[in-house]
Design an enzyme around this catalytic site. Structure first.
Site, PDB file in Angstrom:
ATOM      1  N   HIS A 143       0.841  -1.205   0.000  1.00  0.00           N
ATOM      2  CA  HIS A 143       0.000   0.000   0.000  1.00  0.00           C
ATOM      3  C   HIS A 143       0.877   1.257   0.000  1.00  0.00           C
ATOM      4  O   HIS A 143       0.668   2.187  -0.790  1.00  0.00           O
ATOM      5  CB  HIS A 143      -0.895  -0.039   1.242  1.00  0.00           C
ATOM      6  CG  HIS A 143      -1.736   1.180   1.451  1.00  0.00           C
ATOM      7  ND1 HIS A 143      -3.092   1.187   1.250  1.00  0.00           N
ATOM      8  CD2 HIS A 143      -1.423   2.437   1.858  1.00  0.00           C
ATOM      9  CE1 HIS A 143      -3.578   2.382   1.523  1.00  0.00           C
ATOM     10  NE2 HIS A 143      -2.573   3.157   1.895  1.00  0.00           N
ATOM     11  N   GLU A 144       1.882   1.255   0.869  1.00  0.00           N
ATOM     12  CA  GLU A 144       2.733   2.447   1.000  1.00  0.00           C
ATOM     13  C   GLU A 144       3.690   2.586  -0.178  1.00  0.00           C
ATOM     14  O   GLU A 144       4.032   3.703  -0.582  1.00  0.00           O
ATOM     15  CB  GLU A 144       3.501   2.365   2.313  1.00  0.00           C
ATOM     16  CG  GLU A 144       3.782   3.714   2.935  1.00  0.00           C
ATOM     17  CD  GLU A 144       2.537   4.539   3.118  1.00  0.00           C
ATOM     18  OE1 GLU A 144       2.607   5.749   2.815  1.00  0.00           O
ATOM     19  OE2 GLU A 144       1.497   4.009   3.537  1.00  0.00           O
ATOM     20  N   HIS A 170       2.078   4.657  -2.874  1.00  0.00           N
ATOM     21  CA  HIS A 170       2.211   6.098  -2.646  1.00  0.00           C
ATOM     22  C   HIS A 170       3.594   6.593  -3.076  1.00  0.00           C
ATOM     23  O   HIS A 170       3.733   7.625  -3.738  1.00  0.00           O
ATOM     24  CB  HIS A 170       2.031   6.419  -1.157  1.00  0.00           C
ATOM     25  CG  HIS A 170       0.643   6.264  -0.650  1.00  0.00           C
ATOM     26  ND1 HIS A 170      -0.444   6.875  -1.244  1.00  0.00           N
ATOM     27  CD2 HIS A 170       0.149   5.584   0.423  1.00  0.00           C
ATOM     28  CE1 HIS A 170      -1.540   6.567  -0.554  1.00  0.00           C
ATOM     29  NE2 HIS A 170      -1.203   5.778   0.449  1.00  0.00           N
ATOM     30  N   ASP A 225      -5.824   8.052   4.249  1.00  0.00           N
ATOM     31  CA  ASP A 225      -5.729   8.660   2.920  1.00  0.00           C
ATOM     32  C   ASP A 225      -7.003   9.418   2.560  1.00  0.00           C
ATOM     33  O   ASP A 225      -6.946  10.438   1.873  1.00  0.00           O
ATOM     34  CB  ASP A 225      -5.457   7.576   1.868  1.00  0.00           C
ATOM     35  CG  ASP A 225      -4.105   6.907   2.079  1.00  0.00           C
ATOM     36  OD1 ASP A 225      -3.150   7.617   2.414  1.00  0.00           O
ATOM     37  OD2 ASP A 225      -4.019   5.683   1.912  1.00  0.00           O
TER      38      ASP A 225
END
Length: 384
Positions: free
Chosen positions: A75-76, A79, A173
């Site tokens: 997930h990170e 980003h 987020d």
């Protein structure tokens, strides 16, 4: 910015350090024990006979915990990839209980860019959930129950992670997406206030739910959501205030530092005379480093007269009179130094800037901006 306190580096991704915050380390065993207690129900939801799964429920709880770690990491990374591909600079990835943080050199100035960067993380989690759920469906009827169970569980984890991070509140987020949507109308400060207020509201809801359900995991999440909302609100307020104050206004005027060719005994007297813990080291009036009271005390008293400042001085970082306070604070944090030497147009020492100077300046600037707010509203975010 520098690494967050309470985080341990475990690797890197495209040169970006990856750290684990203690909150995630706390969450993993809680999740493992919690999952072990619902092992039978989870197997039923996955349409898998519990007796067909080898190993103790705690072992499967550990598998789920590790799966959460990997899911948060992916997930990170999404980003980070978005930021790097759009010219951003990422100083680190910190994995936390609420998803994680990509430590940017600066938040995107355009609301649209911030919204898109925030959105790619949850979309990645939801995409993984779809892929894993599809793989689980294909495994049905093949008798591969451990794989089917693992796939189903990881799909649910990523679905929950994606949906949770879309909640319209800081520090998730979804809170950044809300801020990006509100910024054109309200300005970044008021938009952040709204998202932070939503974060506090969700933290209260999680806390009440955790108490009613006697779920310690939910209580831990509530605590970190509340802390994250408060931290984001403080940082944005600091940024908006300091962007409108020049270093020349914030600094302590100081035209003389400690000359490079003086002894540490001279440095000791200079520090005492100025009633400070640290001073710039200068050469011909130009800052070239810094000397501190700690470095003086590290040298035996009878040796200070024979030890030169140039031999023990530390690297120094400078700021210019015309810079704004936020730029100076970022440079101070990124370099990990407690003091900046402020220079004039010719590069000569004009003053020093430390955290106390910034705090005093912020207090004065906030009072002025509060008065302005009552008449005309808070200043909006500067155009990119």
């Amino acid at each position: 910015m520098r690494a967050r306190p309470g985080a341990l580096q475990v690797g890197s991704f495209r040169g970006v350090p990856i750290r684990i915050h203690f909150s995630l380390l706390l969450a993993l065993p809680l999740l493992a024990f919690s999952f072990a207690g619902t092992f039978q129900q989870a197997a039923g939801a996955a349409d898998v006979p519990p007796g067909s799964l080898p190993g103790h429920p705690l072992m499967w709880g550990l598998v789920v915990a590790v799966g959460l770690f990997v899911s948060v990491l992916l997930h990170e990374m999404a980003h980070t990839l978005y930021a790097l591909r759009h010219g951003g600079e990422v100083h680190g990835i910190t994995l936390m209980i609420v998803g994680g943080v990509s430590e940017l050199a600066e938040v995107p100035k355009k609301p649209r860019d911030e919204a898109l960067m925030a959105l790619v993380g949850p979309l990645t989690s939801l995409g993984l959930a779809v892929v894993l759920a599809s793989a689980t469906w294909l495994l049905k009827g093949l008798g591969l129950f451990p794989l089917q169970f693992a796939g189903f569980t990881l799909a649910m984890l990523n679905a929950v992670l994606g949906v949770f991070n879309l909640l319209p509140a800081f520090p998730m987020d979804g809170g950044r997406i809300v801020r990006a949507a509100l910024t054109p109308r309200l300005g970044v400060l008021k938009a952040t206030r709204v998202a932070a207020l939503l974060g506090r509201a969700f933290a209260v809801l999680f806390g009440v739910w955790g108490v009613v359900a006697l779920n310690p995991f939910t209580l831990v999440i509530a605590f970190f959501v509340l802390m994250g909302a408060e931290a984001e609100s403080r940082q944005v307020r600091m940024r908006v205030v300091l962007e409108h104050v020049r270093v020349a206004t914030l600094m302590t005027p100081r035209a003389v530092g400690v000359d490079l060719d003086l002894s540490m005994a001279d440095a000791q007297w200079a520090l005492r005379r100025e009633h400070t813990q640290m001073l710039p080291v200068t050469n011909g009036g130009h800052p070239v480093g810094r000397v501190s009271w700690a470095s003086v005390e590290a040298i035996p008293e009878d040796e200070r007269a024979g030890c030169m400042v140039r031999e023990v001085m530390e690297d120094g970082v400078v700021a210019e009179l015309c810079e704004d306070g936020w730029t100076a604070l970022r440079r101070m944090a990124e370099a990990g130094v407690p003091l900046l030497a402020v220079v004039d147009e010719e590069g000569l020492l004009a003053g020093t800037l430390d955290w106390n100077d910034l705090q005093r300046g912020m207090t004065r600037a906030e009072q002025e901006l509060e008065r302005k707010d009552s008449r005309t509203g808070w200043p909006r975010e500067r155009p990119a």
